[in-house]
Design a protein around this motif. Structure first.
Motif, short mmCIF file in Angstrom:
data_model
loop_
_atom_site.label_atom_id
_atom_site.label_comp_id
_atom_site.label_asym_id
_atom_site.label_seq_id
_atom_site.Cartn_x
_atom_site.Cartn_y
_atom_site.Cartn_z
N LEU A 1 53.92 81.32 13.85
CA LEU A 1 52.57 80.96 13.43
C LEU A 1 52.29 79.49 13.69
CD1 LEU A 1 49.95 81.83 12.06
CD2 LEU A 1 51.00 81.33 9.85
N GLY A 2 53.30 78.65 13.38
CA GLY A 2 53.13 77.22 13.60
C GLY A 2 52.98 76.87 15.07
N TRP A 3 53.76 77.51 15.94
CA TRP A 3 53.66 77.25 17.37
C TRP A 3 52.30 77.65 17.92
CZ3 TRP A 3 56.57 74.44 20.51
CH2 TRP A 3 56.38 74.56 21.87
N LEU A 4 51.78 78.78 17.42
CA LEU A 4 50.47 79.23 17.85
C LEU A 4 49.39 78.24 17.42
CD1 LEU A 4 48.85 81.55 19.17
CD2 LEU A 4 48.65 82.57 16.89
N ILE A 5 49.51 77.76 16.18
CA ILE A 5 48.52 76.81 15.67
C ILE A 5 48.59 75.48 16.43
CG2 ILE A 5 47.89 75.43 13.64
CD1 ILE A 5 48.83 77.77 11.90
N TYR B 1 40.50 61.36 20.58
CA TYR B 1 41.11 61.16 19.26
C TYR B 1 40.63 62.22 18.28
CZ TYR B 1 42.89 58.57 15.23
OH TYR B 1 43.57 58.19 14.09
N ASP B 2 39.32 62.51 18.33
CA ASP B 2 38.76 63.52 17.42
C ASP B 2 39.34 64.91 17.73
OD1 ASP B 2 37.23 61.64 16.16
OD2 ASP B 2 35.40 62.04 17.31
N ARG B 3 39.48 65.22 19.01
CA ARG B 3 40.06 66.51 19.38
C ARG B 3 41.52 66.59 18.95
NH1 ARG B 3 38.59 67.57 25.59
NH2 ARG B 3 39.76 69.49 25.13
N GLN B 4 42.24 65.48 19.12
CA GLN B 4 43.63 65.47 18.69
C GLN B 4 43.74 65.56 17.17
OE1 GLN B 4 45.97 61.84 19.19
NE2 GLN B 4 47.59 63.03 20.17
N THR B 5 42.79 64.92 16.47
CA THR B 5 42.79 64.97 15.00
C THR B 5 42.61 66.39 14.50
OG1 THR B 5 41.93 62.71 14.84
CG2 THR B 5 41.65 64.13 12.91
N ARG B 6 41.69 67.12 15.14
CA ARG B 6 41.48 68.51 14.73
C ARG B 6 42.74 69.34 14.96
NH1 ARG B 6 36.29 67.41 16.94
NH2 ARG B 6 36.91 68.20 19.00
N ALA B 7 43.41 69.10 16.10
CA ALA B 7 44.65 69.82 16.36
C ALA B 7 45.73 69.44 15.34
CB ALA B 7 45.13 69.52 17.78
N TRP B 8 45.80 68.13 15.02
CA TRP B 8 46.77 67.66 14.02
C TRP B 8 46.48 68.26 12.65
CZ3 TRP B 8 51.31 65.55 13.57
CH2 TRP B 8 51.84 64.79 14.60
N ALA B 9 45.19 68.32 12.29
CA ALA B 9 44.82 68.83 10.96
C ALA B 9 45.29 70.27 10.77
CB ALA B 9 43.30 68.74 10.78
N SER C 1 52.38 71.36 5.67
CA SER C 1 52.43 70.89 4.28
C SER C 1 52.69 72.07 3.33
CB SER C 1 51.14 70.17 3.90
OG SER C 1 50.03 71.04 4.05
N GLY C 2 51.99 73.19 3.57
CA GLY C 2 52.23 74.37 2.75
C GLY C 2 53.62 74.94 2.99
N TYR C 3 54.06 74.89 4.24
CA TYR C 3 55.37 75.42 4.58
C TYR C 3 56.48 74.62 3.91
CZ TYR C 3 59.35 76.70 7.52
OH TYR C 3 60.58 77.10 7.97
N VAL D 1 56.33 72.97 1.07
CA VAL D 1 56.36 73.27 -0.36
C VAL D 1 57.10 74.58 -0.61
CG1 VAL D 1 54.95 73.85 -2.37
CG2 VAL D 1 54.27 71.97 -0.86
N LEU D 2 56.79 75.59 0.20
CA LEU D 2 57.45 76.88 0.04
C LEU D 2 58.95 76.79 0.33
CD1 LEU D 2 54.91 79.37 1.65
CD2 LEU D 2 55.46 79.10 -0.77
N SER D 3 59.33 75.93 1.29
CA SER D 3 60.73 75.80 1.68
C SER D 3 61.58 75.27 0.53
CB SER D 3 60.86 74.87 2.89
OG SER D 3 60.24 75.45 4.01
N MET D 4 60.98 74.50 -0.38
CA MET D 4 61.73 73.99 -1.53
C MET D 4 61.93 75.08 -2.59
SD MET D 4 60.28 70.12 -2.10
CE MET D 4 58.60 70.68 -2.39
N ALA D 5 60.92 75.94 -2.75
CA ALA D 5 60.95 76.90 -3.85
C ALA D 5 61.57 78.24 -3.49
CB ALA D 5 59.53 77.12 -4.38
N VAL D 6 61.32 78.73 -2.28
CA VAL D 6 61.74 80.08 -1.89
C VAL D 6 63.24 80.31 -2.06
CG1 VAL D 6 61.97 81.64 0.07
CG2 VAL D 6 59.77 80.58 -0.43
N PRO D 7 64.13 79.42 -1.55
CA PRO D 7 65.56 79.71 -1.66
C PRO D 7 66.06 79.82 -3.09
CG PRO D 7 65.18 77.47 -0.89
CD PRO D 7 63.89 78.16 -0.82
N VAL D 8 65.52 78.98 -4.00
CA VAL D 8 65.95 79.06 -5.40
C VAL D 8 65.43 80.34 -6.04
CG1 VAL D 8 65.80 77.95 -7.66
CG2 VAL D 8 66.04 76.55 -5.60
#
Length: 563
Positions: free
Chosen positions: A202-206, A262-270, A277-279, A281-288
Motif C-alpha cells: 500500500l505504501g509503495w503504491l501511495i 514543490y507543491d506537487r512534491q508536497t502533495r506526494a509527500w503528504a 505516521s499511522g503505520y 503508531v500501529l507498529s508500536m502497539a500491534v506486537p504487544v
C-alpha cells in the motif's frame, strides 16, 4: 526506463569502480562494511535476548539478575558504539571514494576534446545542466546508493535472524473452529509477514508519484541555479543596458517552476506521511497486543512477551524497508537517471563522431606545414549549408583574411579545431604544429592574474620579466602590480583589457599557426591595428587566419578567402 533496464545501466557505470586501479582497497572496504553490518545485526539480536532476561529478572524480583543485566548492558553498549563508529568511517570512505571515481569518470569524458561543447548540439538524450548532474546528482547517486545498499542488506539479515527467533517464540497456537481444532505454527511470523507486506504494498503504491515529482523538482532547481549563475557572469552587460527588470521577471518565472514542482512534491509527500505516521503508531502497539493474551494466560513470561514484541517489530521494520526508504529511493533513482542521461548523451556523441558518415568533415594531420581544405562544405545542425566547395590551402608564414559571413567563418574555425564535424569534405592540418585560437573573449580562469595570462601553460614556464615586457608591449603596464592578485578576472577587467591580455598570451606561447576570430572588436580602430602590427612584428614567421570587421585589417594579410 524500466526497473530492470535501470539497474542494468546503473551497474554498467558503477561496477567498474570495484575493478578500478584501487580495487584491492575498495574490495577490502566493501567486505569490511558487510562484516560490520553483520556485527550490527548480531548486536540487535543480543539486545532482544538481553531485554528478555532483564524483564524476566524484574518479573522474578531478582536483584542479582538485575545487576547481571546491568553489567551485560555495559558490554553491549561498548560493542555497539565501537561497531557503529567503525562502520560509519568505512561507509563514508567508500562513499567518497566511489563519488570521486565516478566524478572523475564523467568529467574526463565530458571535458575531453571539446565534447562539453559538442554535446550541447545533440538532442538524443537529456543533458541540461551538466554541472548540476556532476556536482549534485553524482553525490546523491553514490552516497545514497551505498546507504541504501547497507540498509537493505541489514534489513535482510534482520529478517532472516528474527523470523527464526519469532518462530520459536510463537510456539503452537491452536485455533478452535468448533468442528475442528487447527494448530498454527509460528503465528507471530505469519501475522508480521501479512501486516508488513500489506503495508509495504500500500505504501509503495501511495509513494509512486514521489519519484516523478522529485525528478521534476531537481530539474527546475538546476535551471534556477543556472539562471542565477548566468546573470552573475553577465552582470556588467546587464547593468549597462539596465536589464535588471527583465532578469527579475526571468528569475520569477524560473522560481515559479520550483514552486509548482514543490507543491506537487508536497502533495506526494503528504500522502506518504499520512500513511507512514499511522503505520508507525500501529507498529508500536500491534506486537504487544498480539502477544498479550498468551502472557495473560500465563503461557509465556514477561521477558518472552517483550522479546516477542521486539522481534515482531524488527521483522515488520525489515519488511517495511520499501516504505521507509521510499523517498530516498525516489531521489536516488532520479539522480542516477540524470547521471545516466548525461553519460548516454556523451555515448551518443561518440557514436555519431566515429560512425562513418559522408556528411561529416574529416580531419587529417599531414607531414606538410600546410592547412588545406578539400571540397569542404560546412552545414548547420538542421542540414542547411553555410559554405560549400571550399578548396584552398594556407602555407607556413602566410596571413589570410577570412571575409564574408562571420558566423560561417566561426564555424570554419570550429571545424579546424574538431568541434564542428557537421558538413562534408576534408581538412588537412599541419602535424605537430600548435594551432592557437584567439576567440572574441579569451578565457581567464579564476586565480592569480599571472596564472590567467599563462593559461593553459603553467606560469613557471615564463619568466616574470618576460610577462612584464609583454604587458608593456600591449599597453597594460598598469596590471603588472596585480600579477599575483587572485580575482575573477573575467569580471574584474573590462573586455578591452581582456582582449589585450589575449595578445599577451599569444606572444608568450609563440605558436606557428594563429586563428583570430573577432579578437579585437572591443578596441578602437587604432588599437586593433596596433595589435595586428605587434603580432606581425613579434611573430613574423607565424601563419595567421583572421576574422575581423576592421576595414584596414586587409593591410596585414596577403590575401583573403570569402565564405
Amino acid at each position: 526506463m524500466g526497473s530492470s533496464g535501470f539497474f542494468i545501466q546503473f551497474i554498467r557505470i558503477a561496477g567498474p569502480y570495484w575493478h578500478s586501479e584501487n580495487k584491492a582497497t575498495i574490495r577490502k572496504q566493501t567486505l569490511a562494511l558487510i562484516a560490520l553490518t553483520i556485527v550490527q545485526m548480531f548486536i540487535a539480536v543480543i539486545i532482544t535476548e538481553w531485554s528478555a532476561a532483564l524483564f524476566d529478572a524484574l518479573e522474578q524480583r531478582s536483584m542479582s539478575g538485575l545487576f547481571k543485566q546491568i553489567g551485560l548492558l555495559v558490554l553491549i553498549f561498548a560493542a555497539s558504539m565501537t561497531a557503529t563508529a567503525i562502520h560509519l568511517t568505512v561507509k563514508r570512505r567508500l562513499q567518497i571514494g566511489w563519488r570521486a571515481w565516478l566524478t572523475d569518470h564523467v568529467t574526463s569524458r565530458w571535458m575531453n576534446k571539446g565534447r562539453h561543447y559538442q554535446v550541447t548540439h545533440i538532442q538524443t538524450a537529456e543533458h541540461d545542466n551538466p554541472d548540476s548532474r556532476i556536482a549534485e546528482d553524482i553525490r546523491i547517486a553514490t552516497e545514497d546508493g551505498i546507504a541504501l545498499f547497507h540498509s537493505l542488506f541489514y534489513s535482510l539479515l534482520v529478517l532472516i535472524s528474527f523470523i527464526e527467533i519469532l518462530w520459536t517464540l510463537s510456539g503452537v497456537v491452536t485455533l478452535d473452529l468448533g468442528f475442528i481444532e487447527m494448530p498454527i505454527y509460528g503465528h507471530l511470523v505469519w501475522i508480521a509477514l501479512i501486516y508488513a507486506a500489506g503495508a509495504s504494498a500500500l505504501g509503495w503504491l501511495i509513494g509512486q508519484p514521489l519519484s516523478k515529482t522529485t525528478n521534476i523538482r531537481q530539474t527546475v532547481e538546476a535551471n534556477f541555479r543556472f539562471g542565477l549563475v548566468k546573470a552573475r557572469e553577465s552582470s556588467l552587460a546587464i547593468a549597462l543596458i539596465h536589464g535588471e527588470p527583465h532578469e527579475k521577471k526571468h528569475f520569477q518565472t524560473l522560481f515559479q517552476g520550483i514552486i509548482d514542482a514543490y507543491d506537487r512534491q508536497t502533495r506526494a509527500w503528504a500522502h506518504i506521511l499520512l500513511f507512514t505516521s499511522g503505520y508507525s503508531v500501529l507498529s508500536m502497539a500491534v506486537p504487544v497486543l498480539v502477544s498479550a493474551p498468551r502472557f495473560i494466560l500465563g503461557t509465556i513470561t514477561l521477558g518472552a512477551l517483550m522479546q516477542s514484541a521486539q522481534s515482531f517489530q524488527h521483522v515488520a521494520s525489515a519488511l517495511s524497508w520499501p516504505v521507509d526508504n521510499m523517498a530516498t529511493v525516489a531521489q536516488w533513482r532520479a539522480s542516477v537517471e540524470r547521471v545516466l542521461s548525461l553519460i548516454q548523451a556523451l555515448d551518443d556523441l561518440e557514436d555519431e563522431i566515429v560512425r562513418p558518415d559522408p556528411h561529416r568533415i574529416v580531419l587529417k594531420k599531414t607531414d606538410e606545414p600546410i592547412l588545406r581544405f578539400e571540397n569542404l562544405c560546412i552545414s548547420r545542425l538542421d542540414g542547411i549549408v553555410c559554405a560549400s566547395e571550399v578548396n584552398d590551402e594556407i602555407r607556413a608564414g602566410e596571413r589570410v583574411l577570412i571575409a564574408g559571413n562571420a558566423f560561417t567563418g566561426s564555424k570554419l574555425f570550429k571545424a579546424i579545431a574538431g568541434l564542428w564535424p557537421w558538413g562534408e569534405g576534408r581538412i588537412e592540418l599541419p602535424d605537430d604544429d600548435y594551432i592557437f585560437f584567439m576567440p572574441p573573449r579569451p578565457y581567464l580562469p579564476t586565480g592569480t592574474l599571472r596564472e590567467a595570462i599563462c593559461y593553459p601553460s603553467p606560469s613557471d614556464d615564463f619568466s616574470p620579466d618576460m610577462i612584464k615586457d609583454m604587458l608593456e608591449l600591449v599597453g597594460l603596464q598598469e596590471l603588472i602590480e596585480q600579477l599575483d592578485q587572485v580575482d575573477n578576472w573575467e569580471k574584474a577587467l573590462p573586455r578591452e583589457q581582456q582582449q589585450r591580455l589575449g595578445v599577451v598570451r599569444l606572444l608568450l606561447q609563440r605558436p606557428k599557426w594563429i586563428l583570430a576570430e573577432i579578437a579585437f572588436d572591443s578596441l578602437d580602430s587604432e588599437g586593433e591595428i596596433a595589435m595586428m602590427k605587434l603580432i606581425c612584428q613579434m611573430l613574423p614567421e607565424a601563419s595567421m587566419l583572421t576574422i575581423s570587421n576592421e576595414p584596414k585589417a586587409e593591410t596585414f594579410h596577403q590575401r583573403r578567402i570569402v565564405l
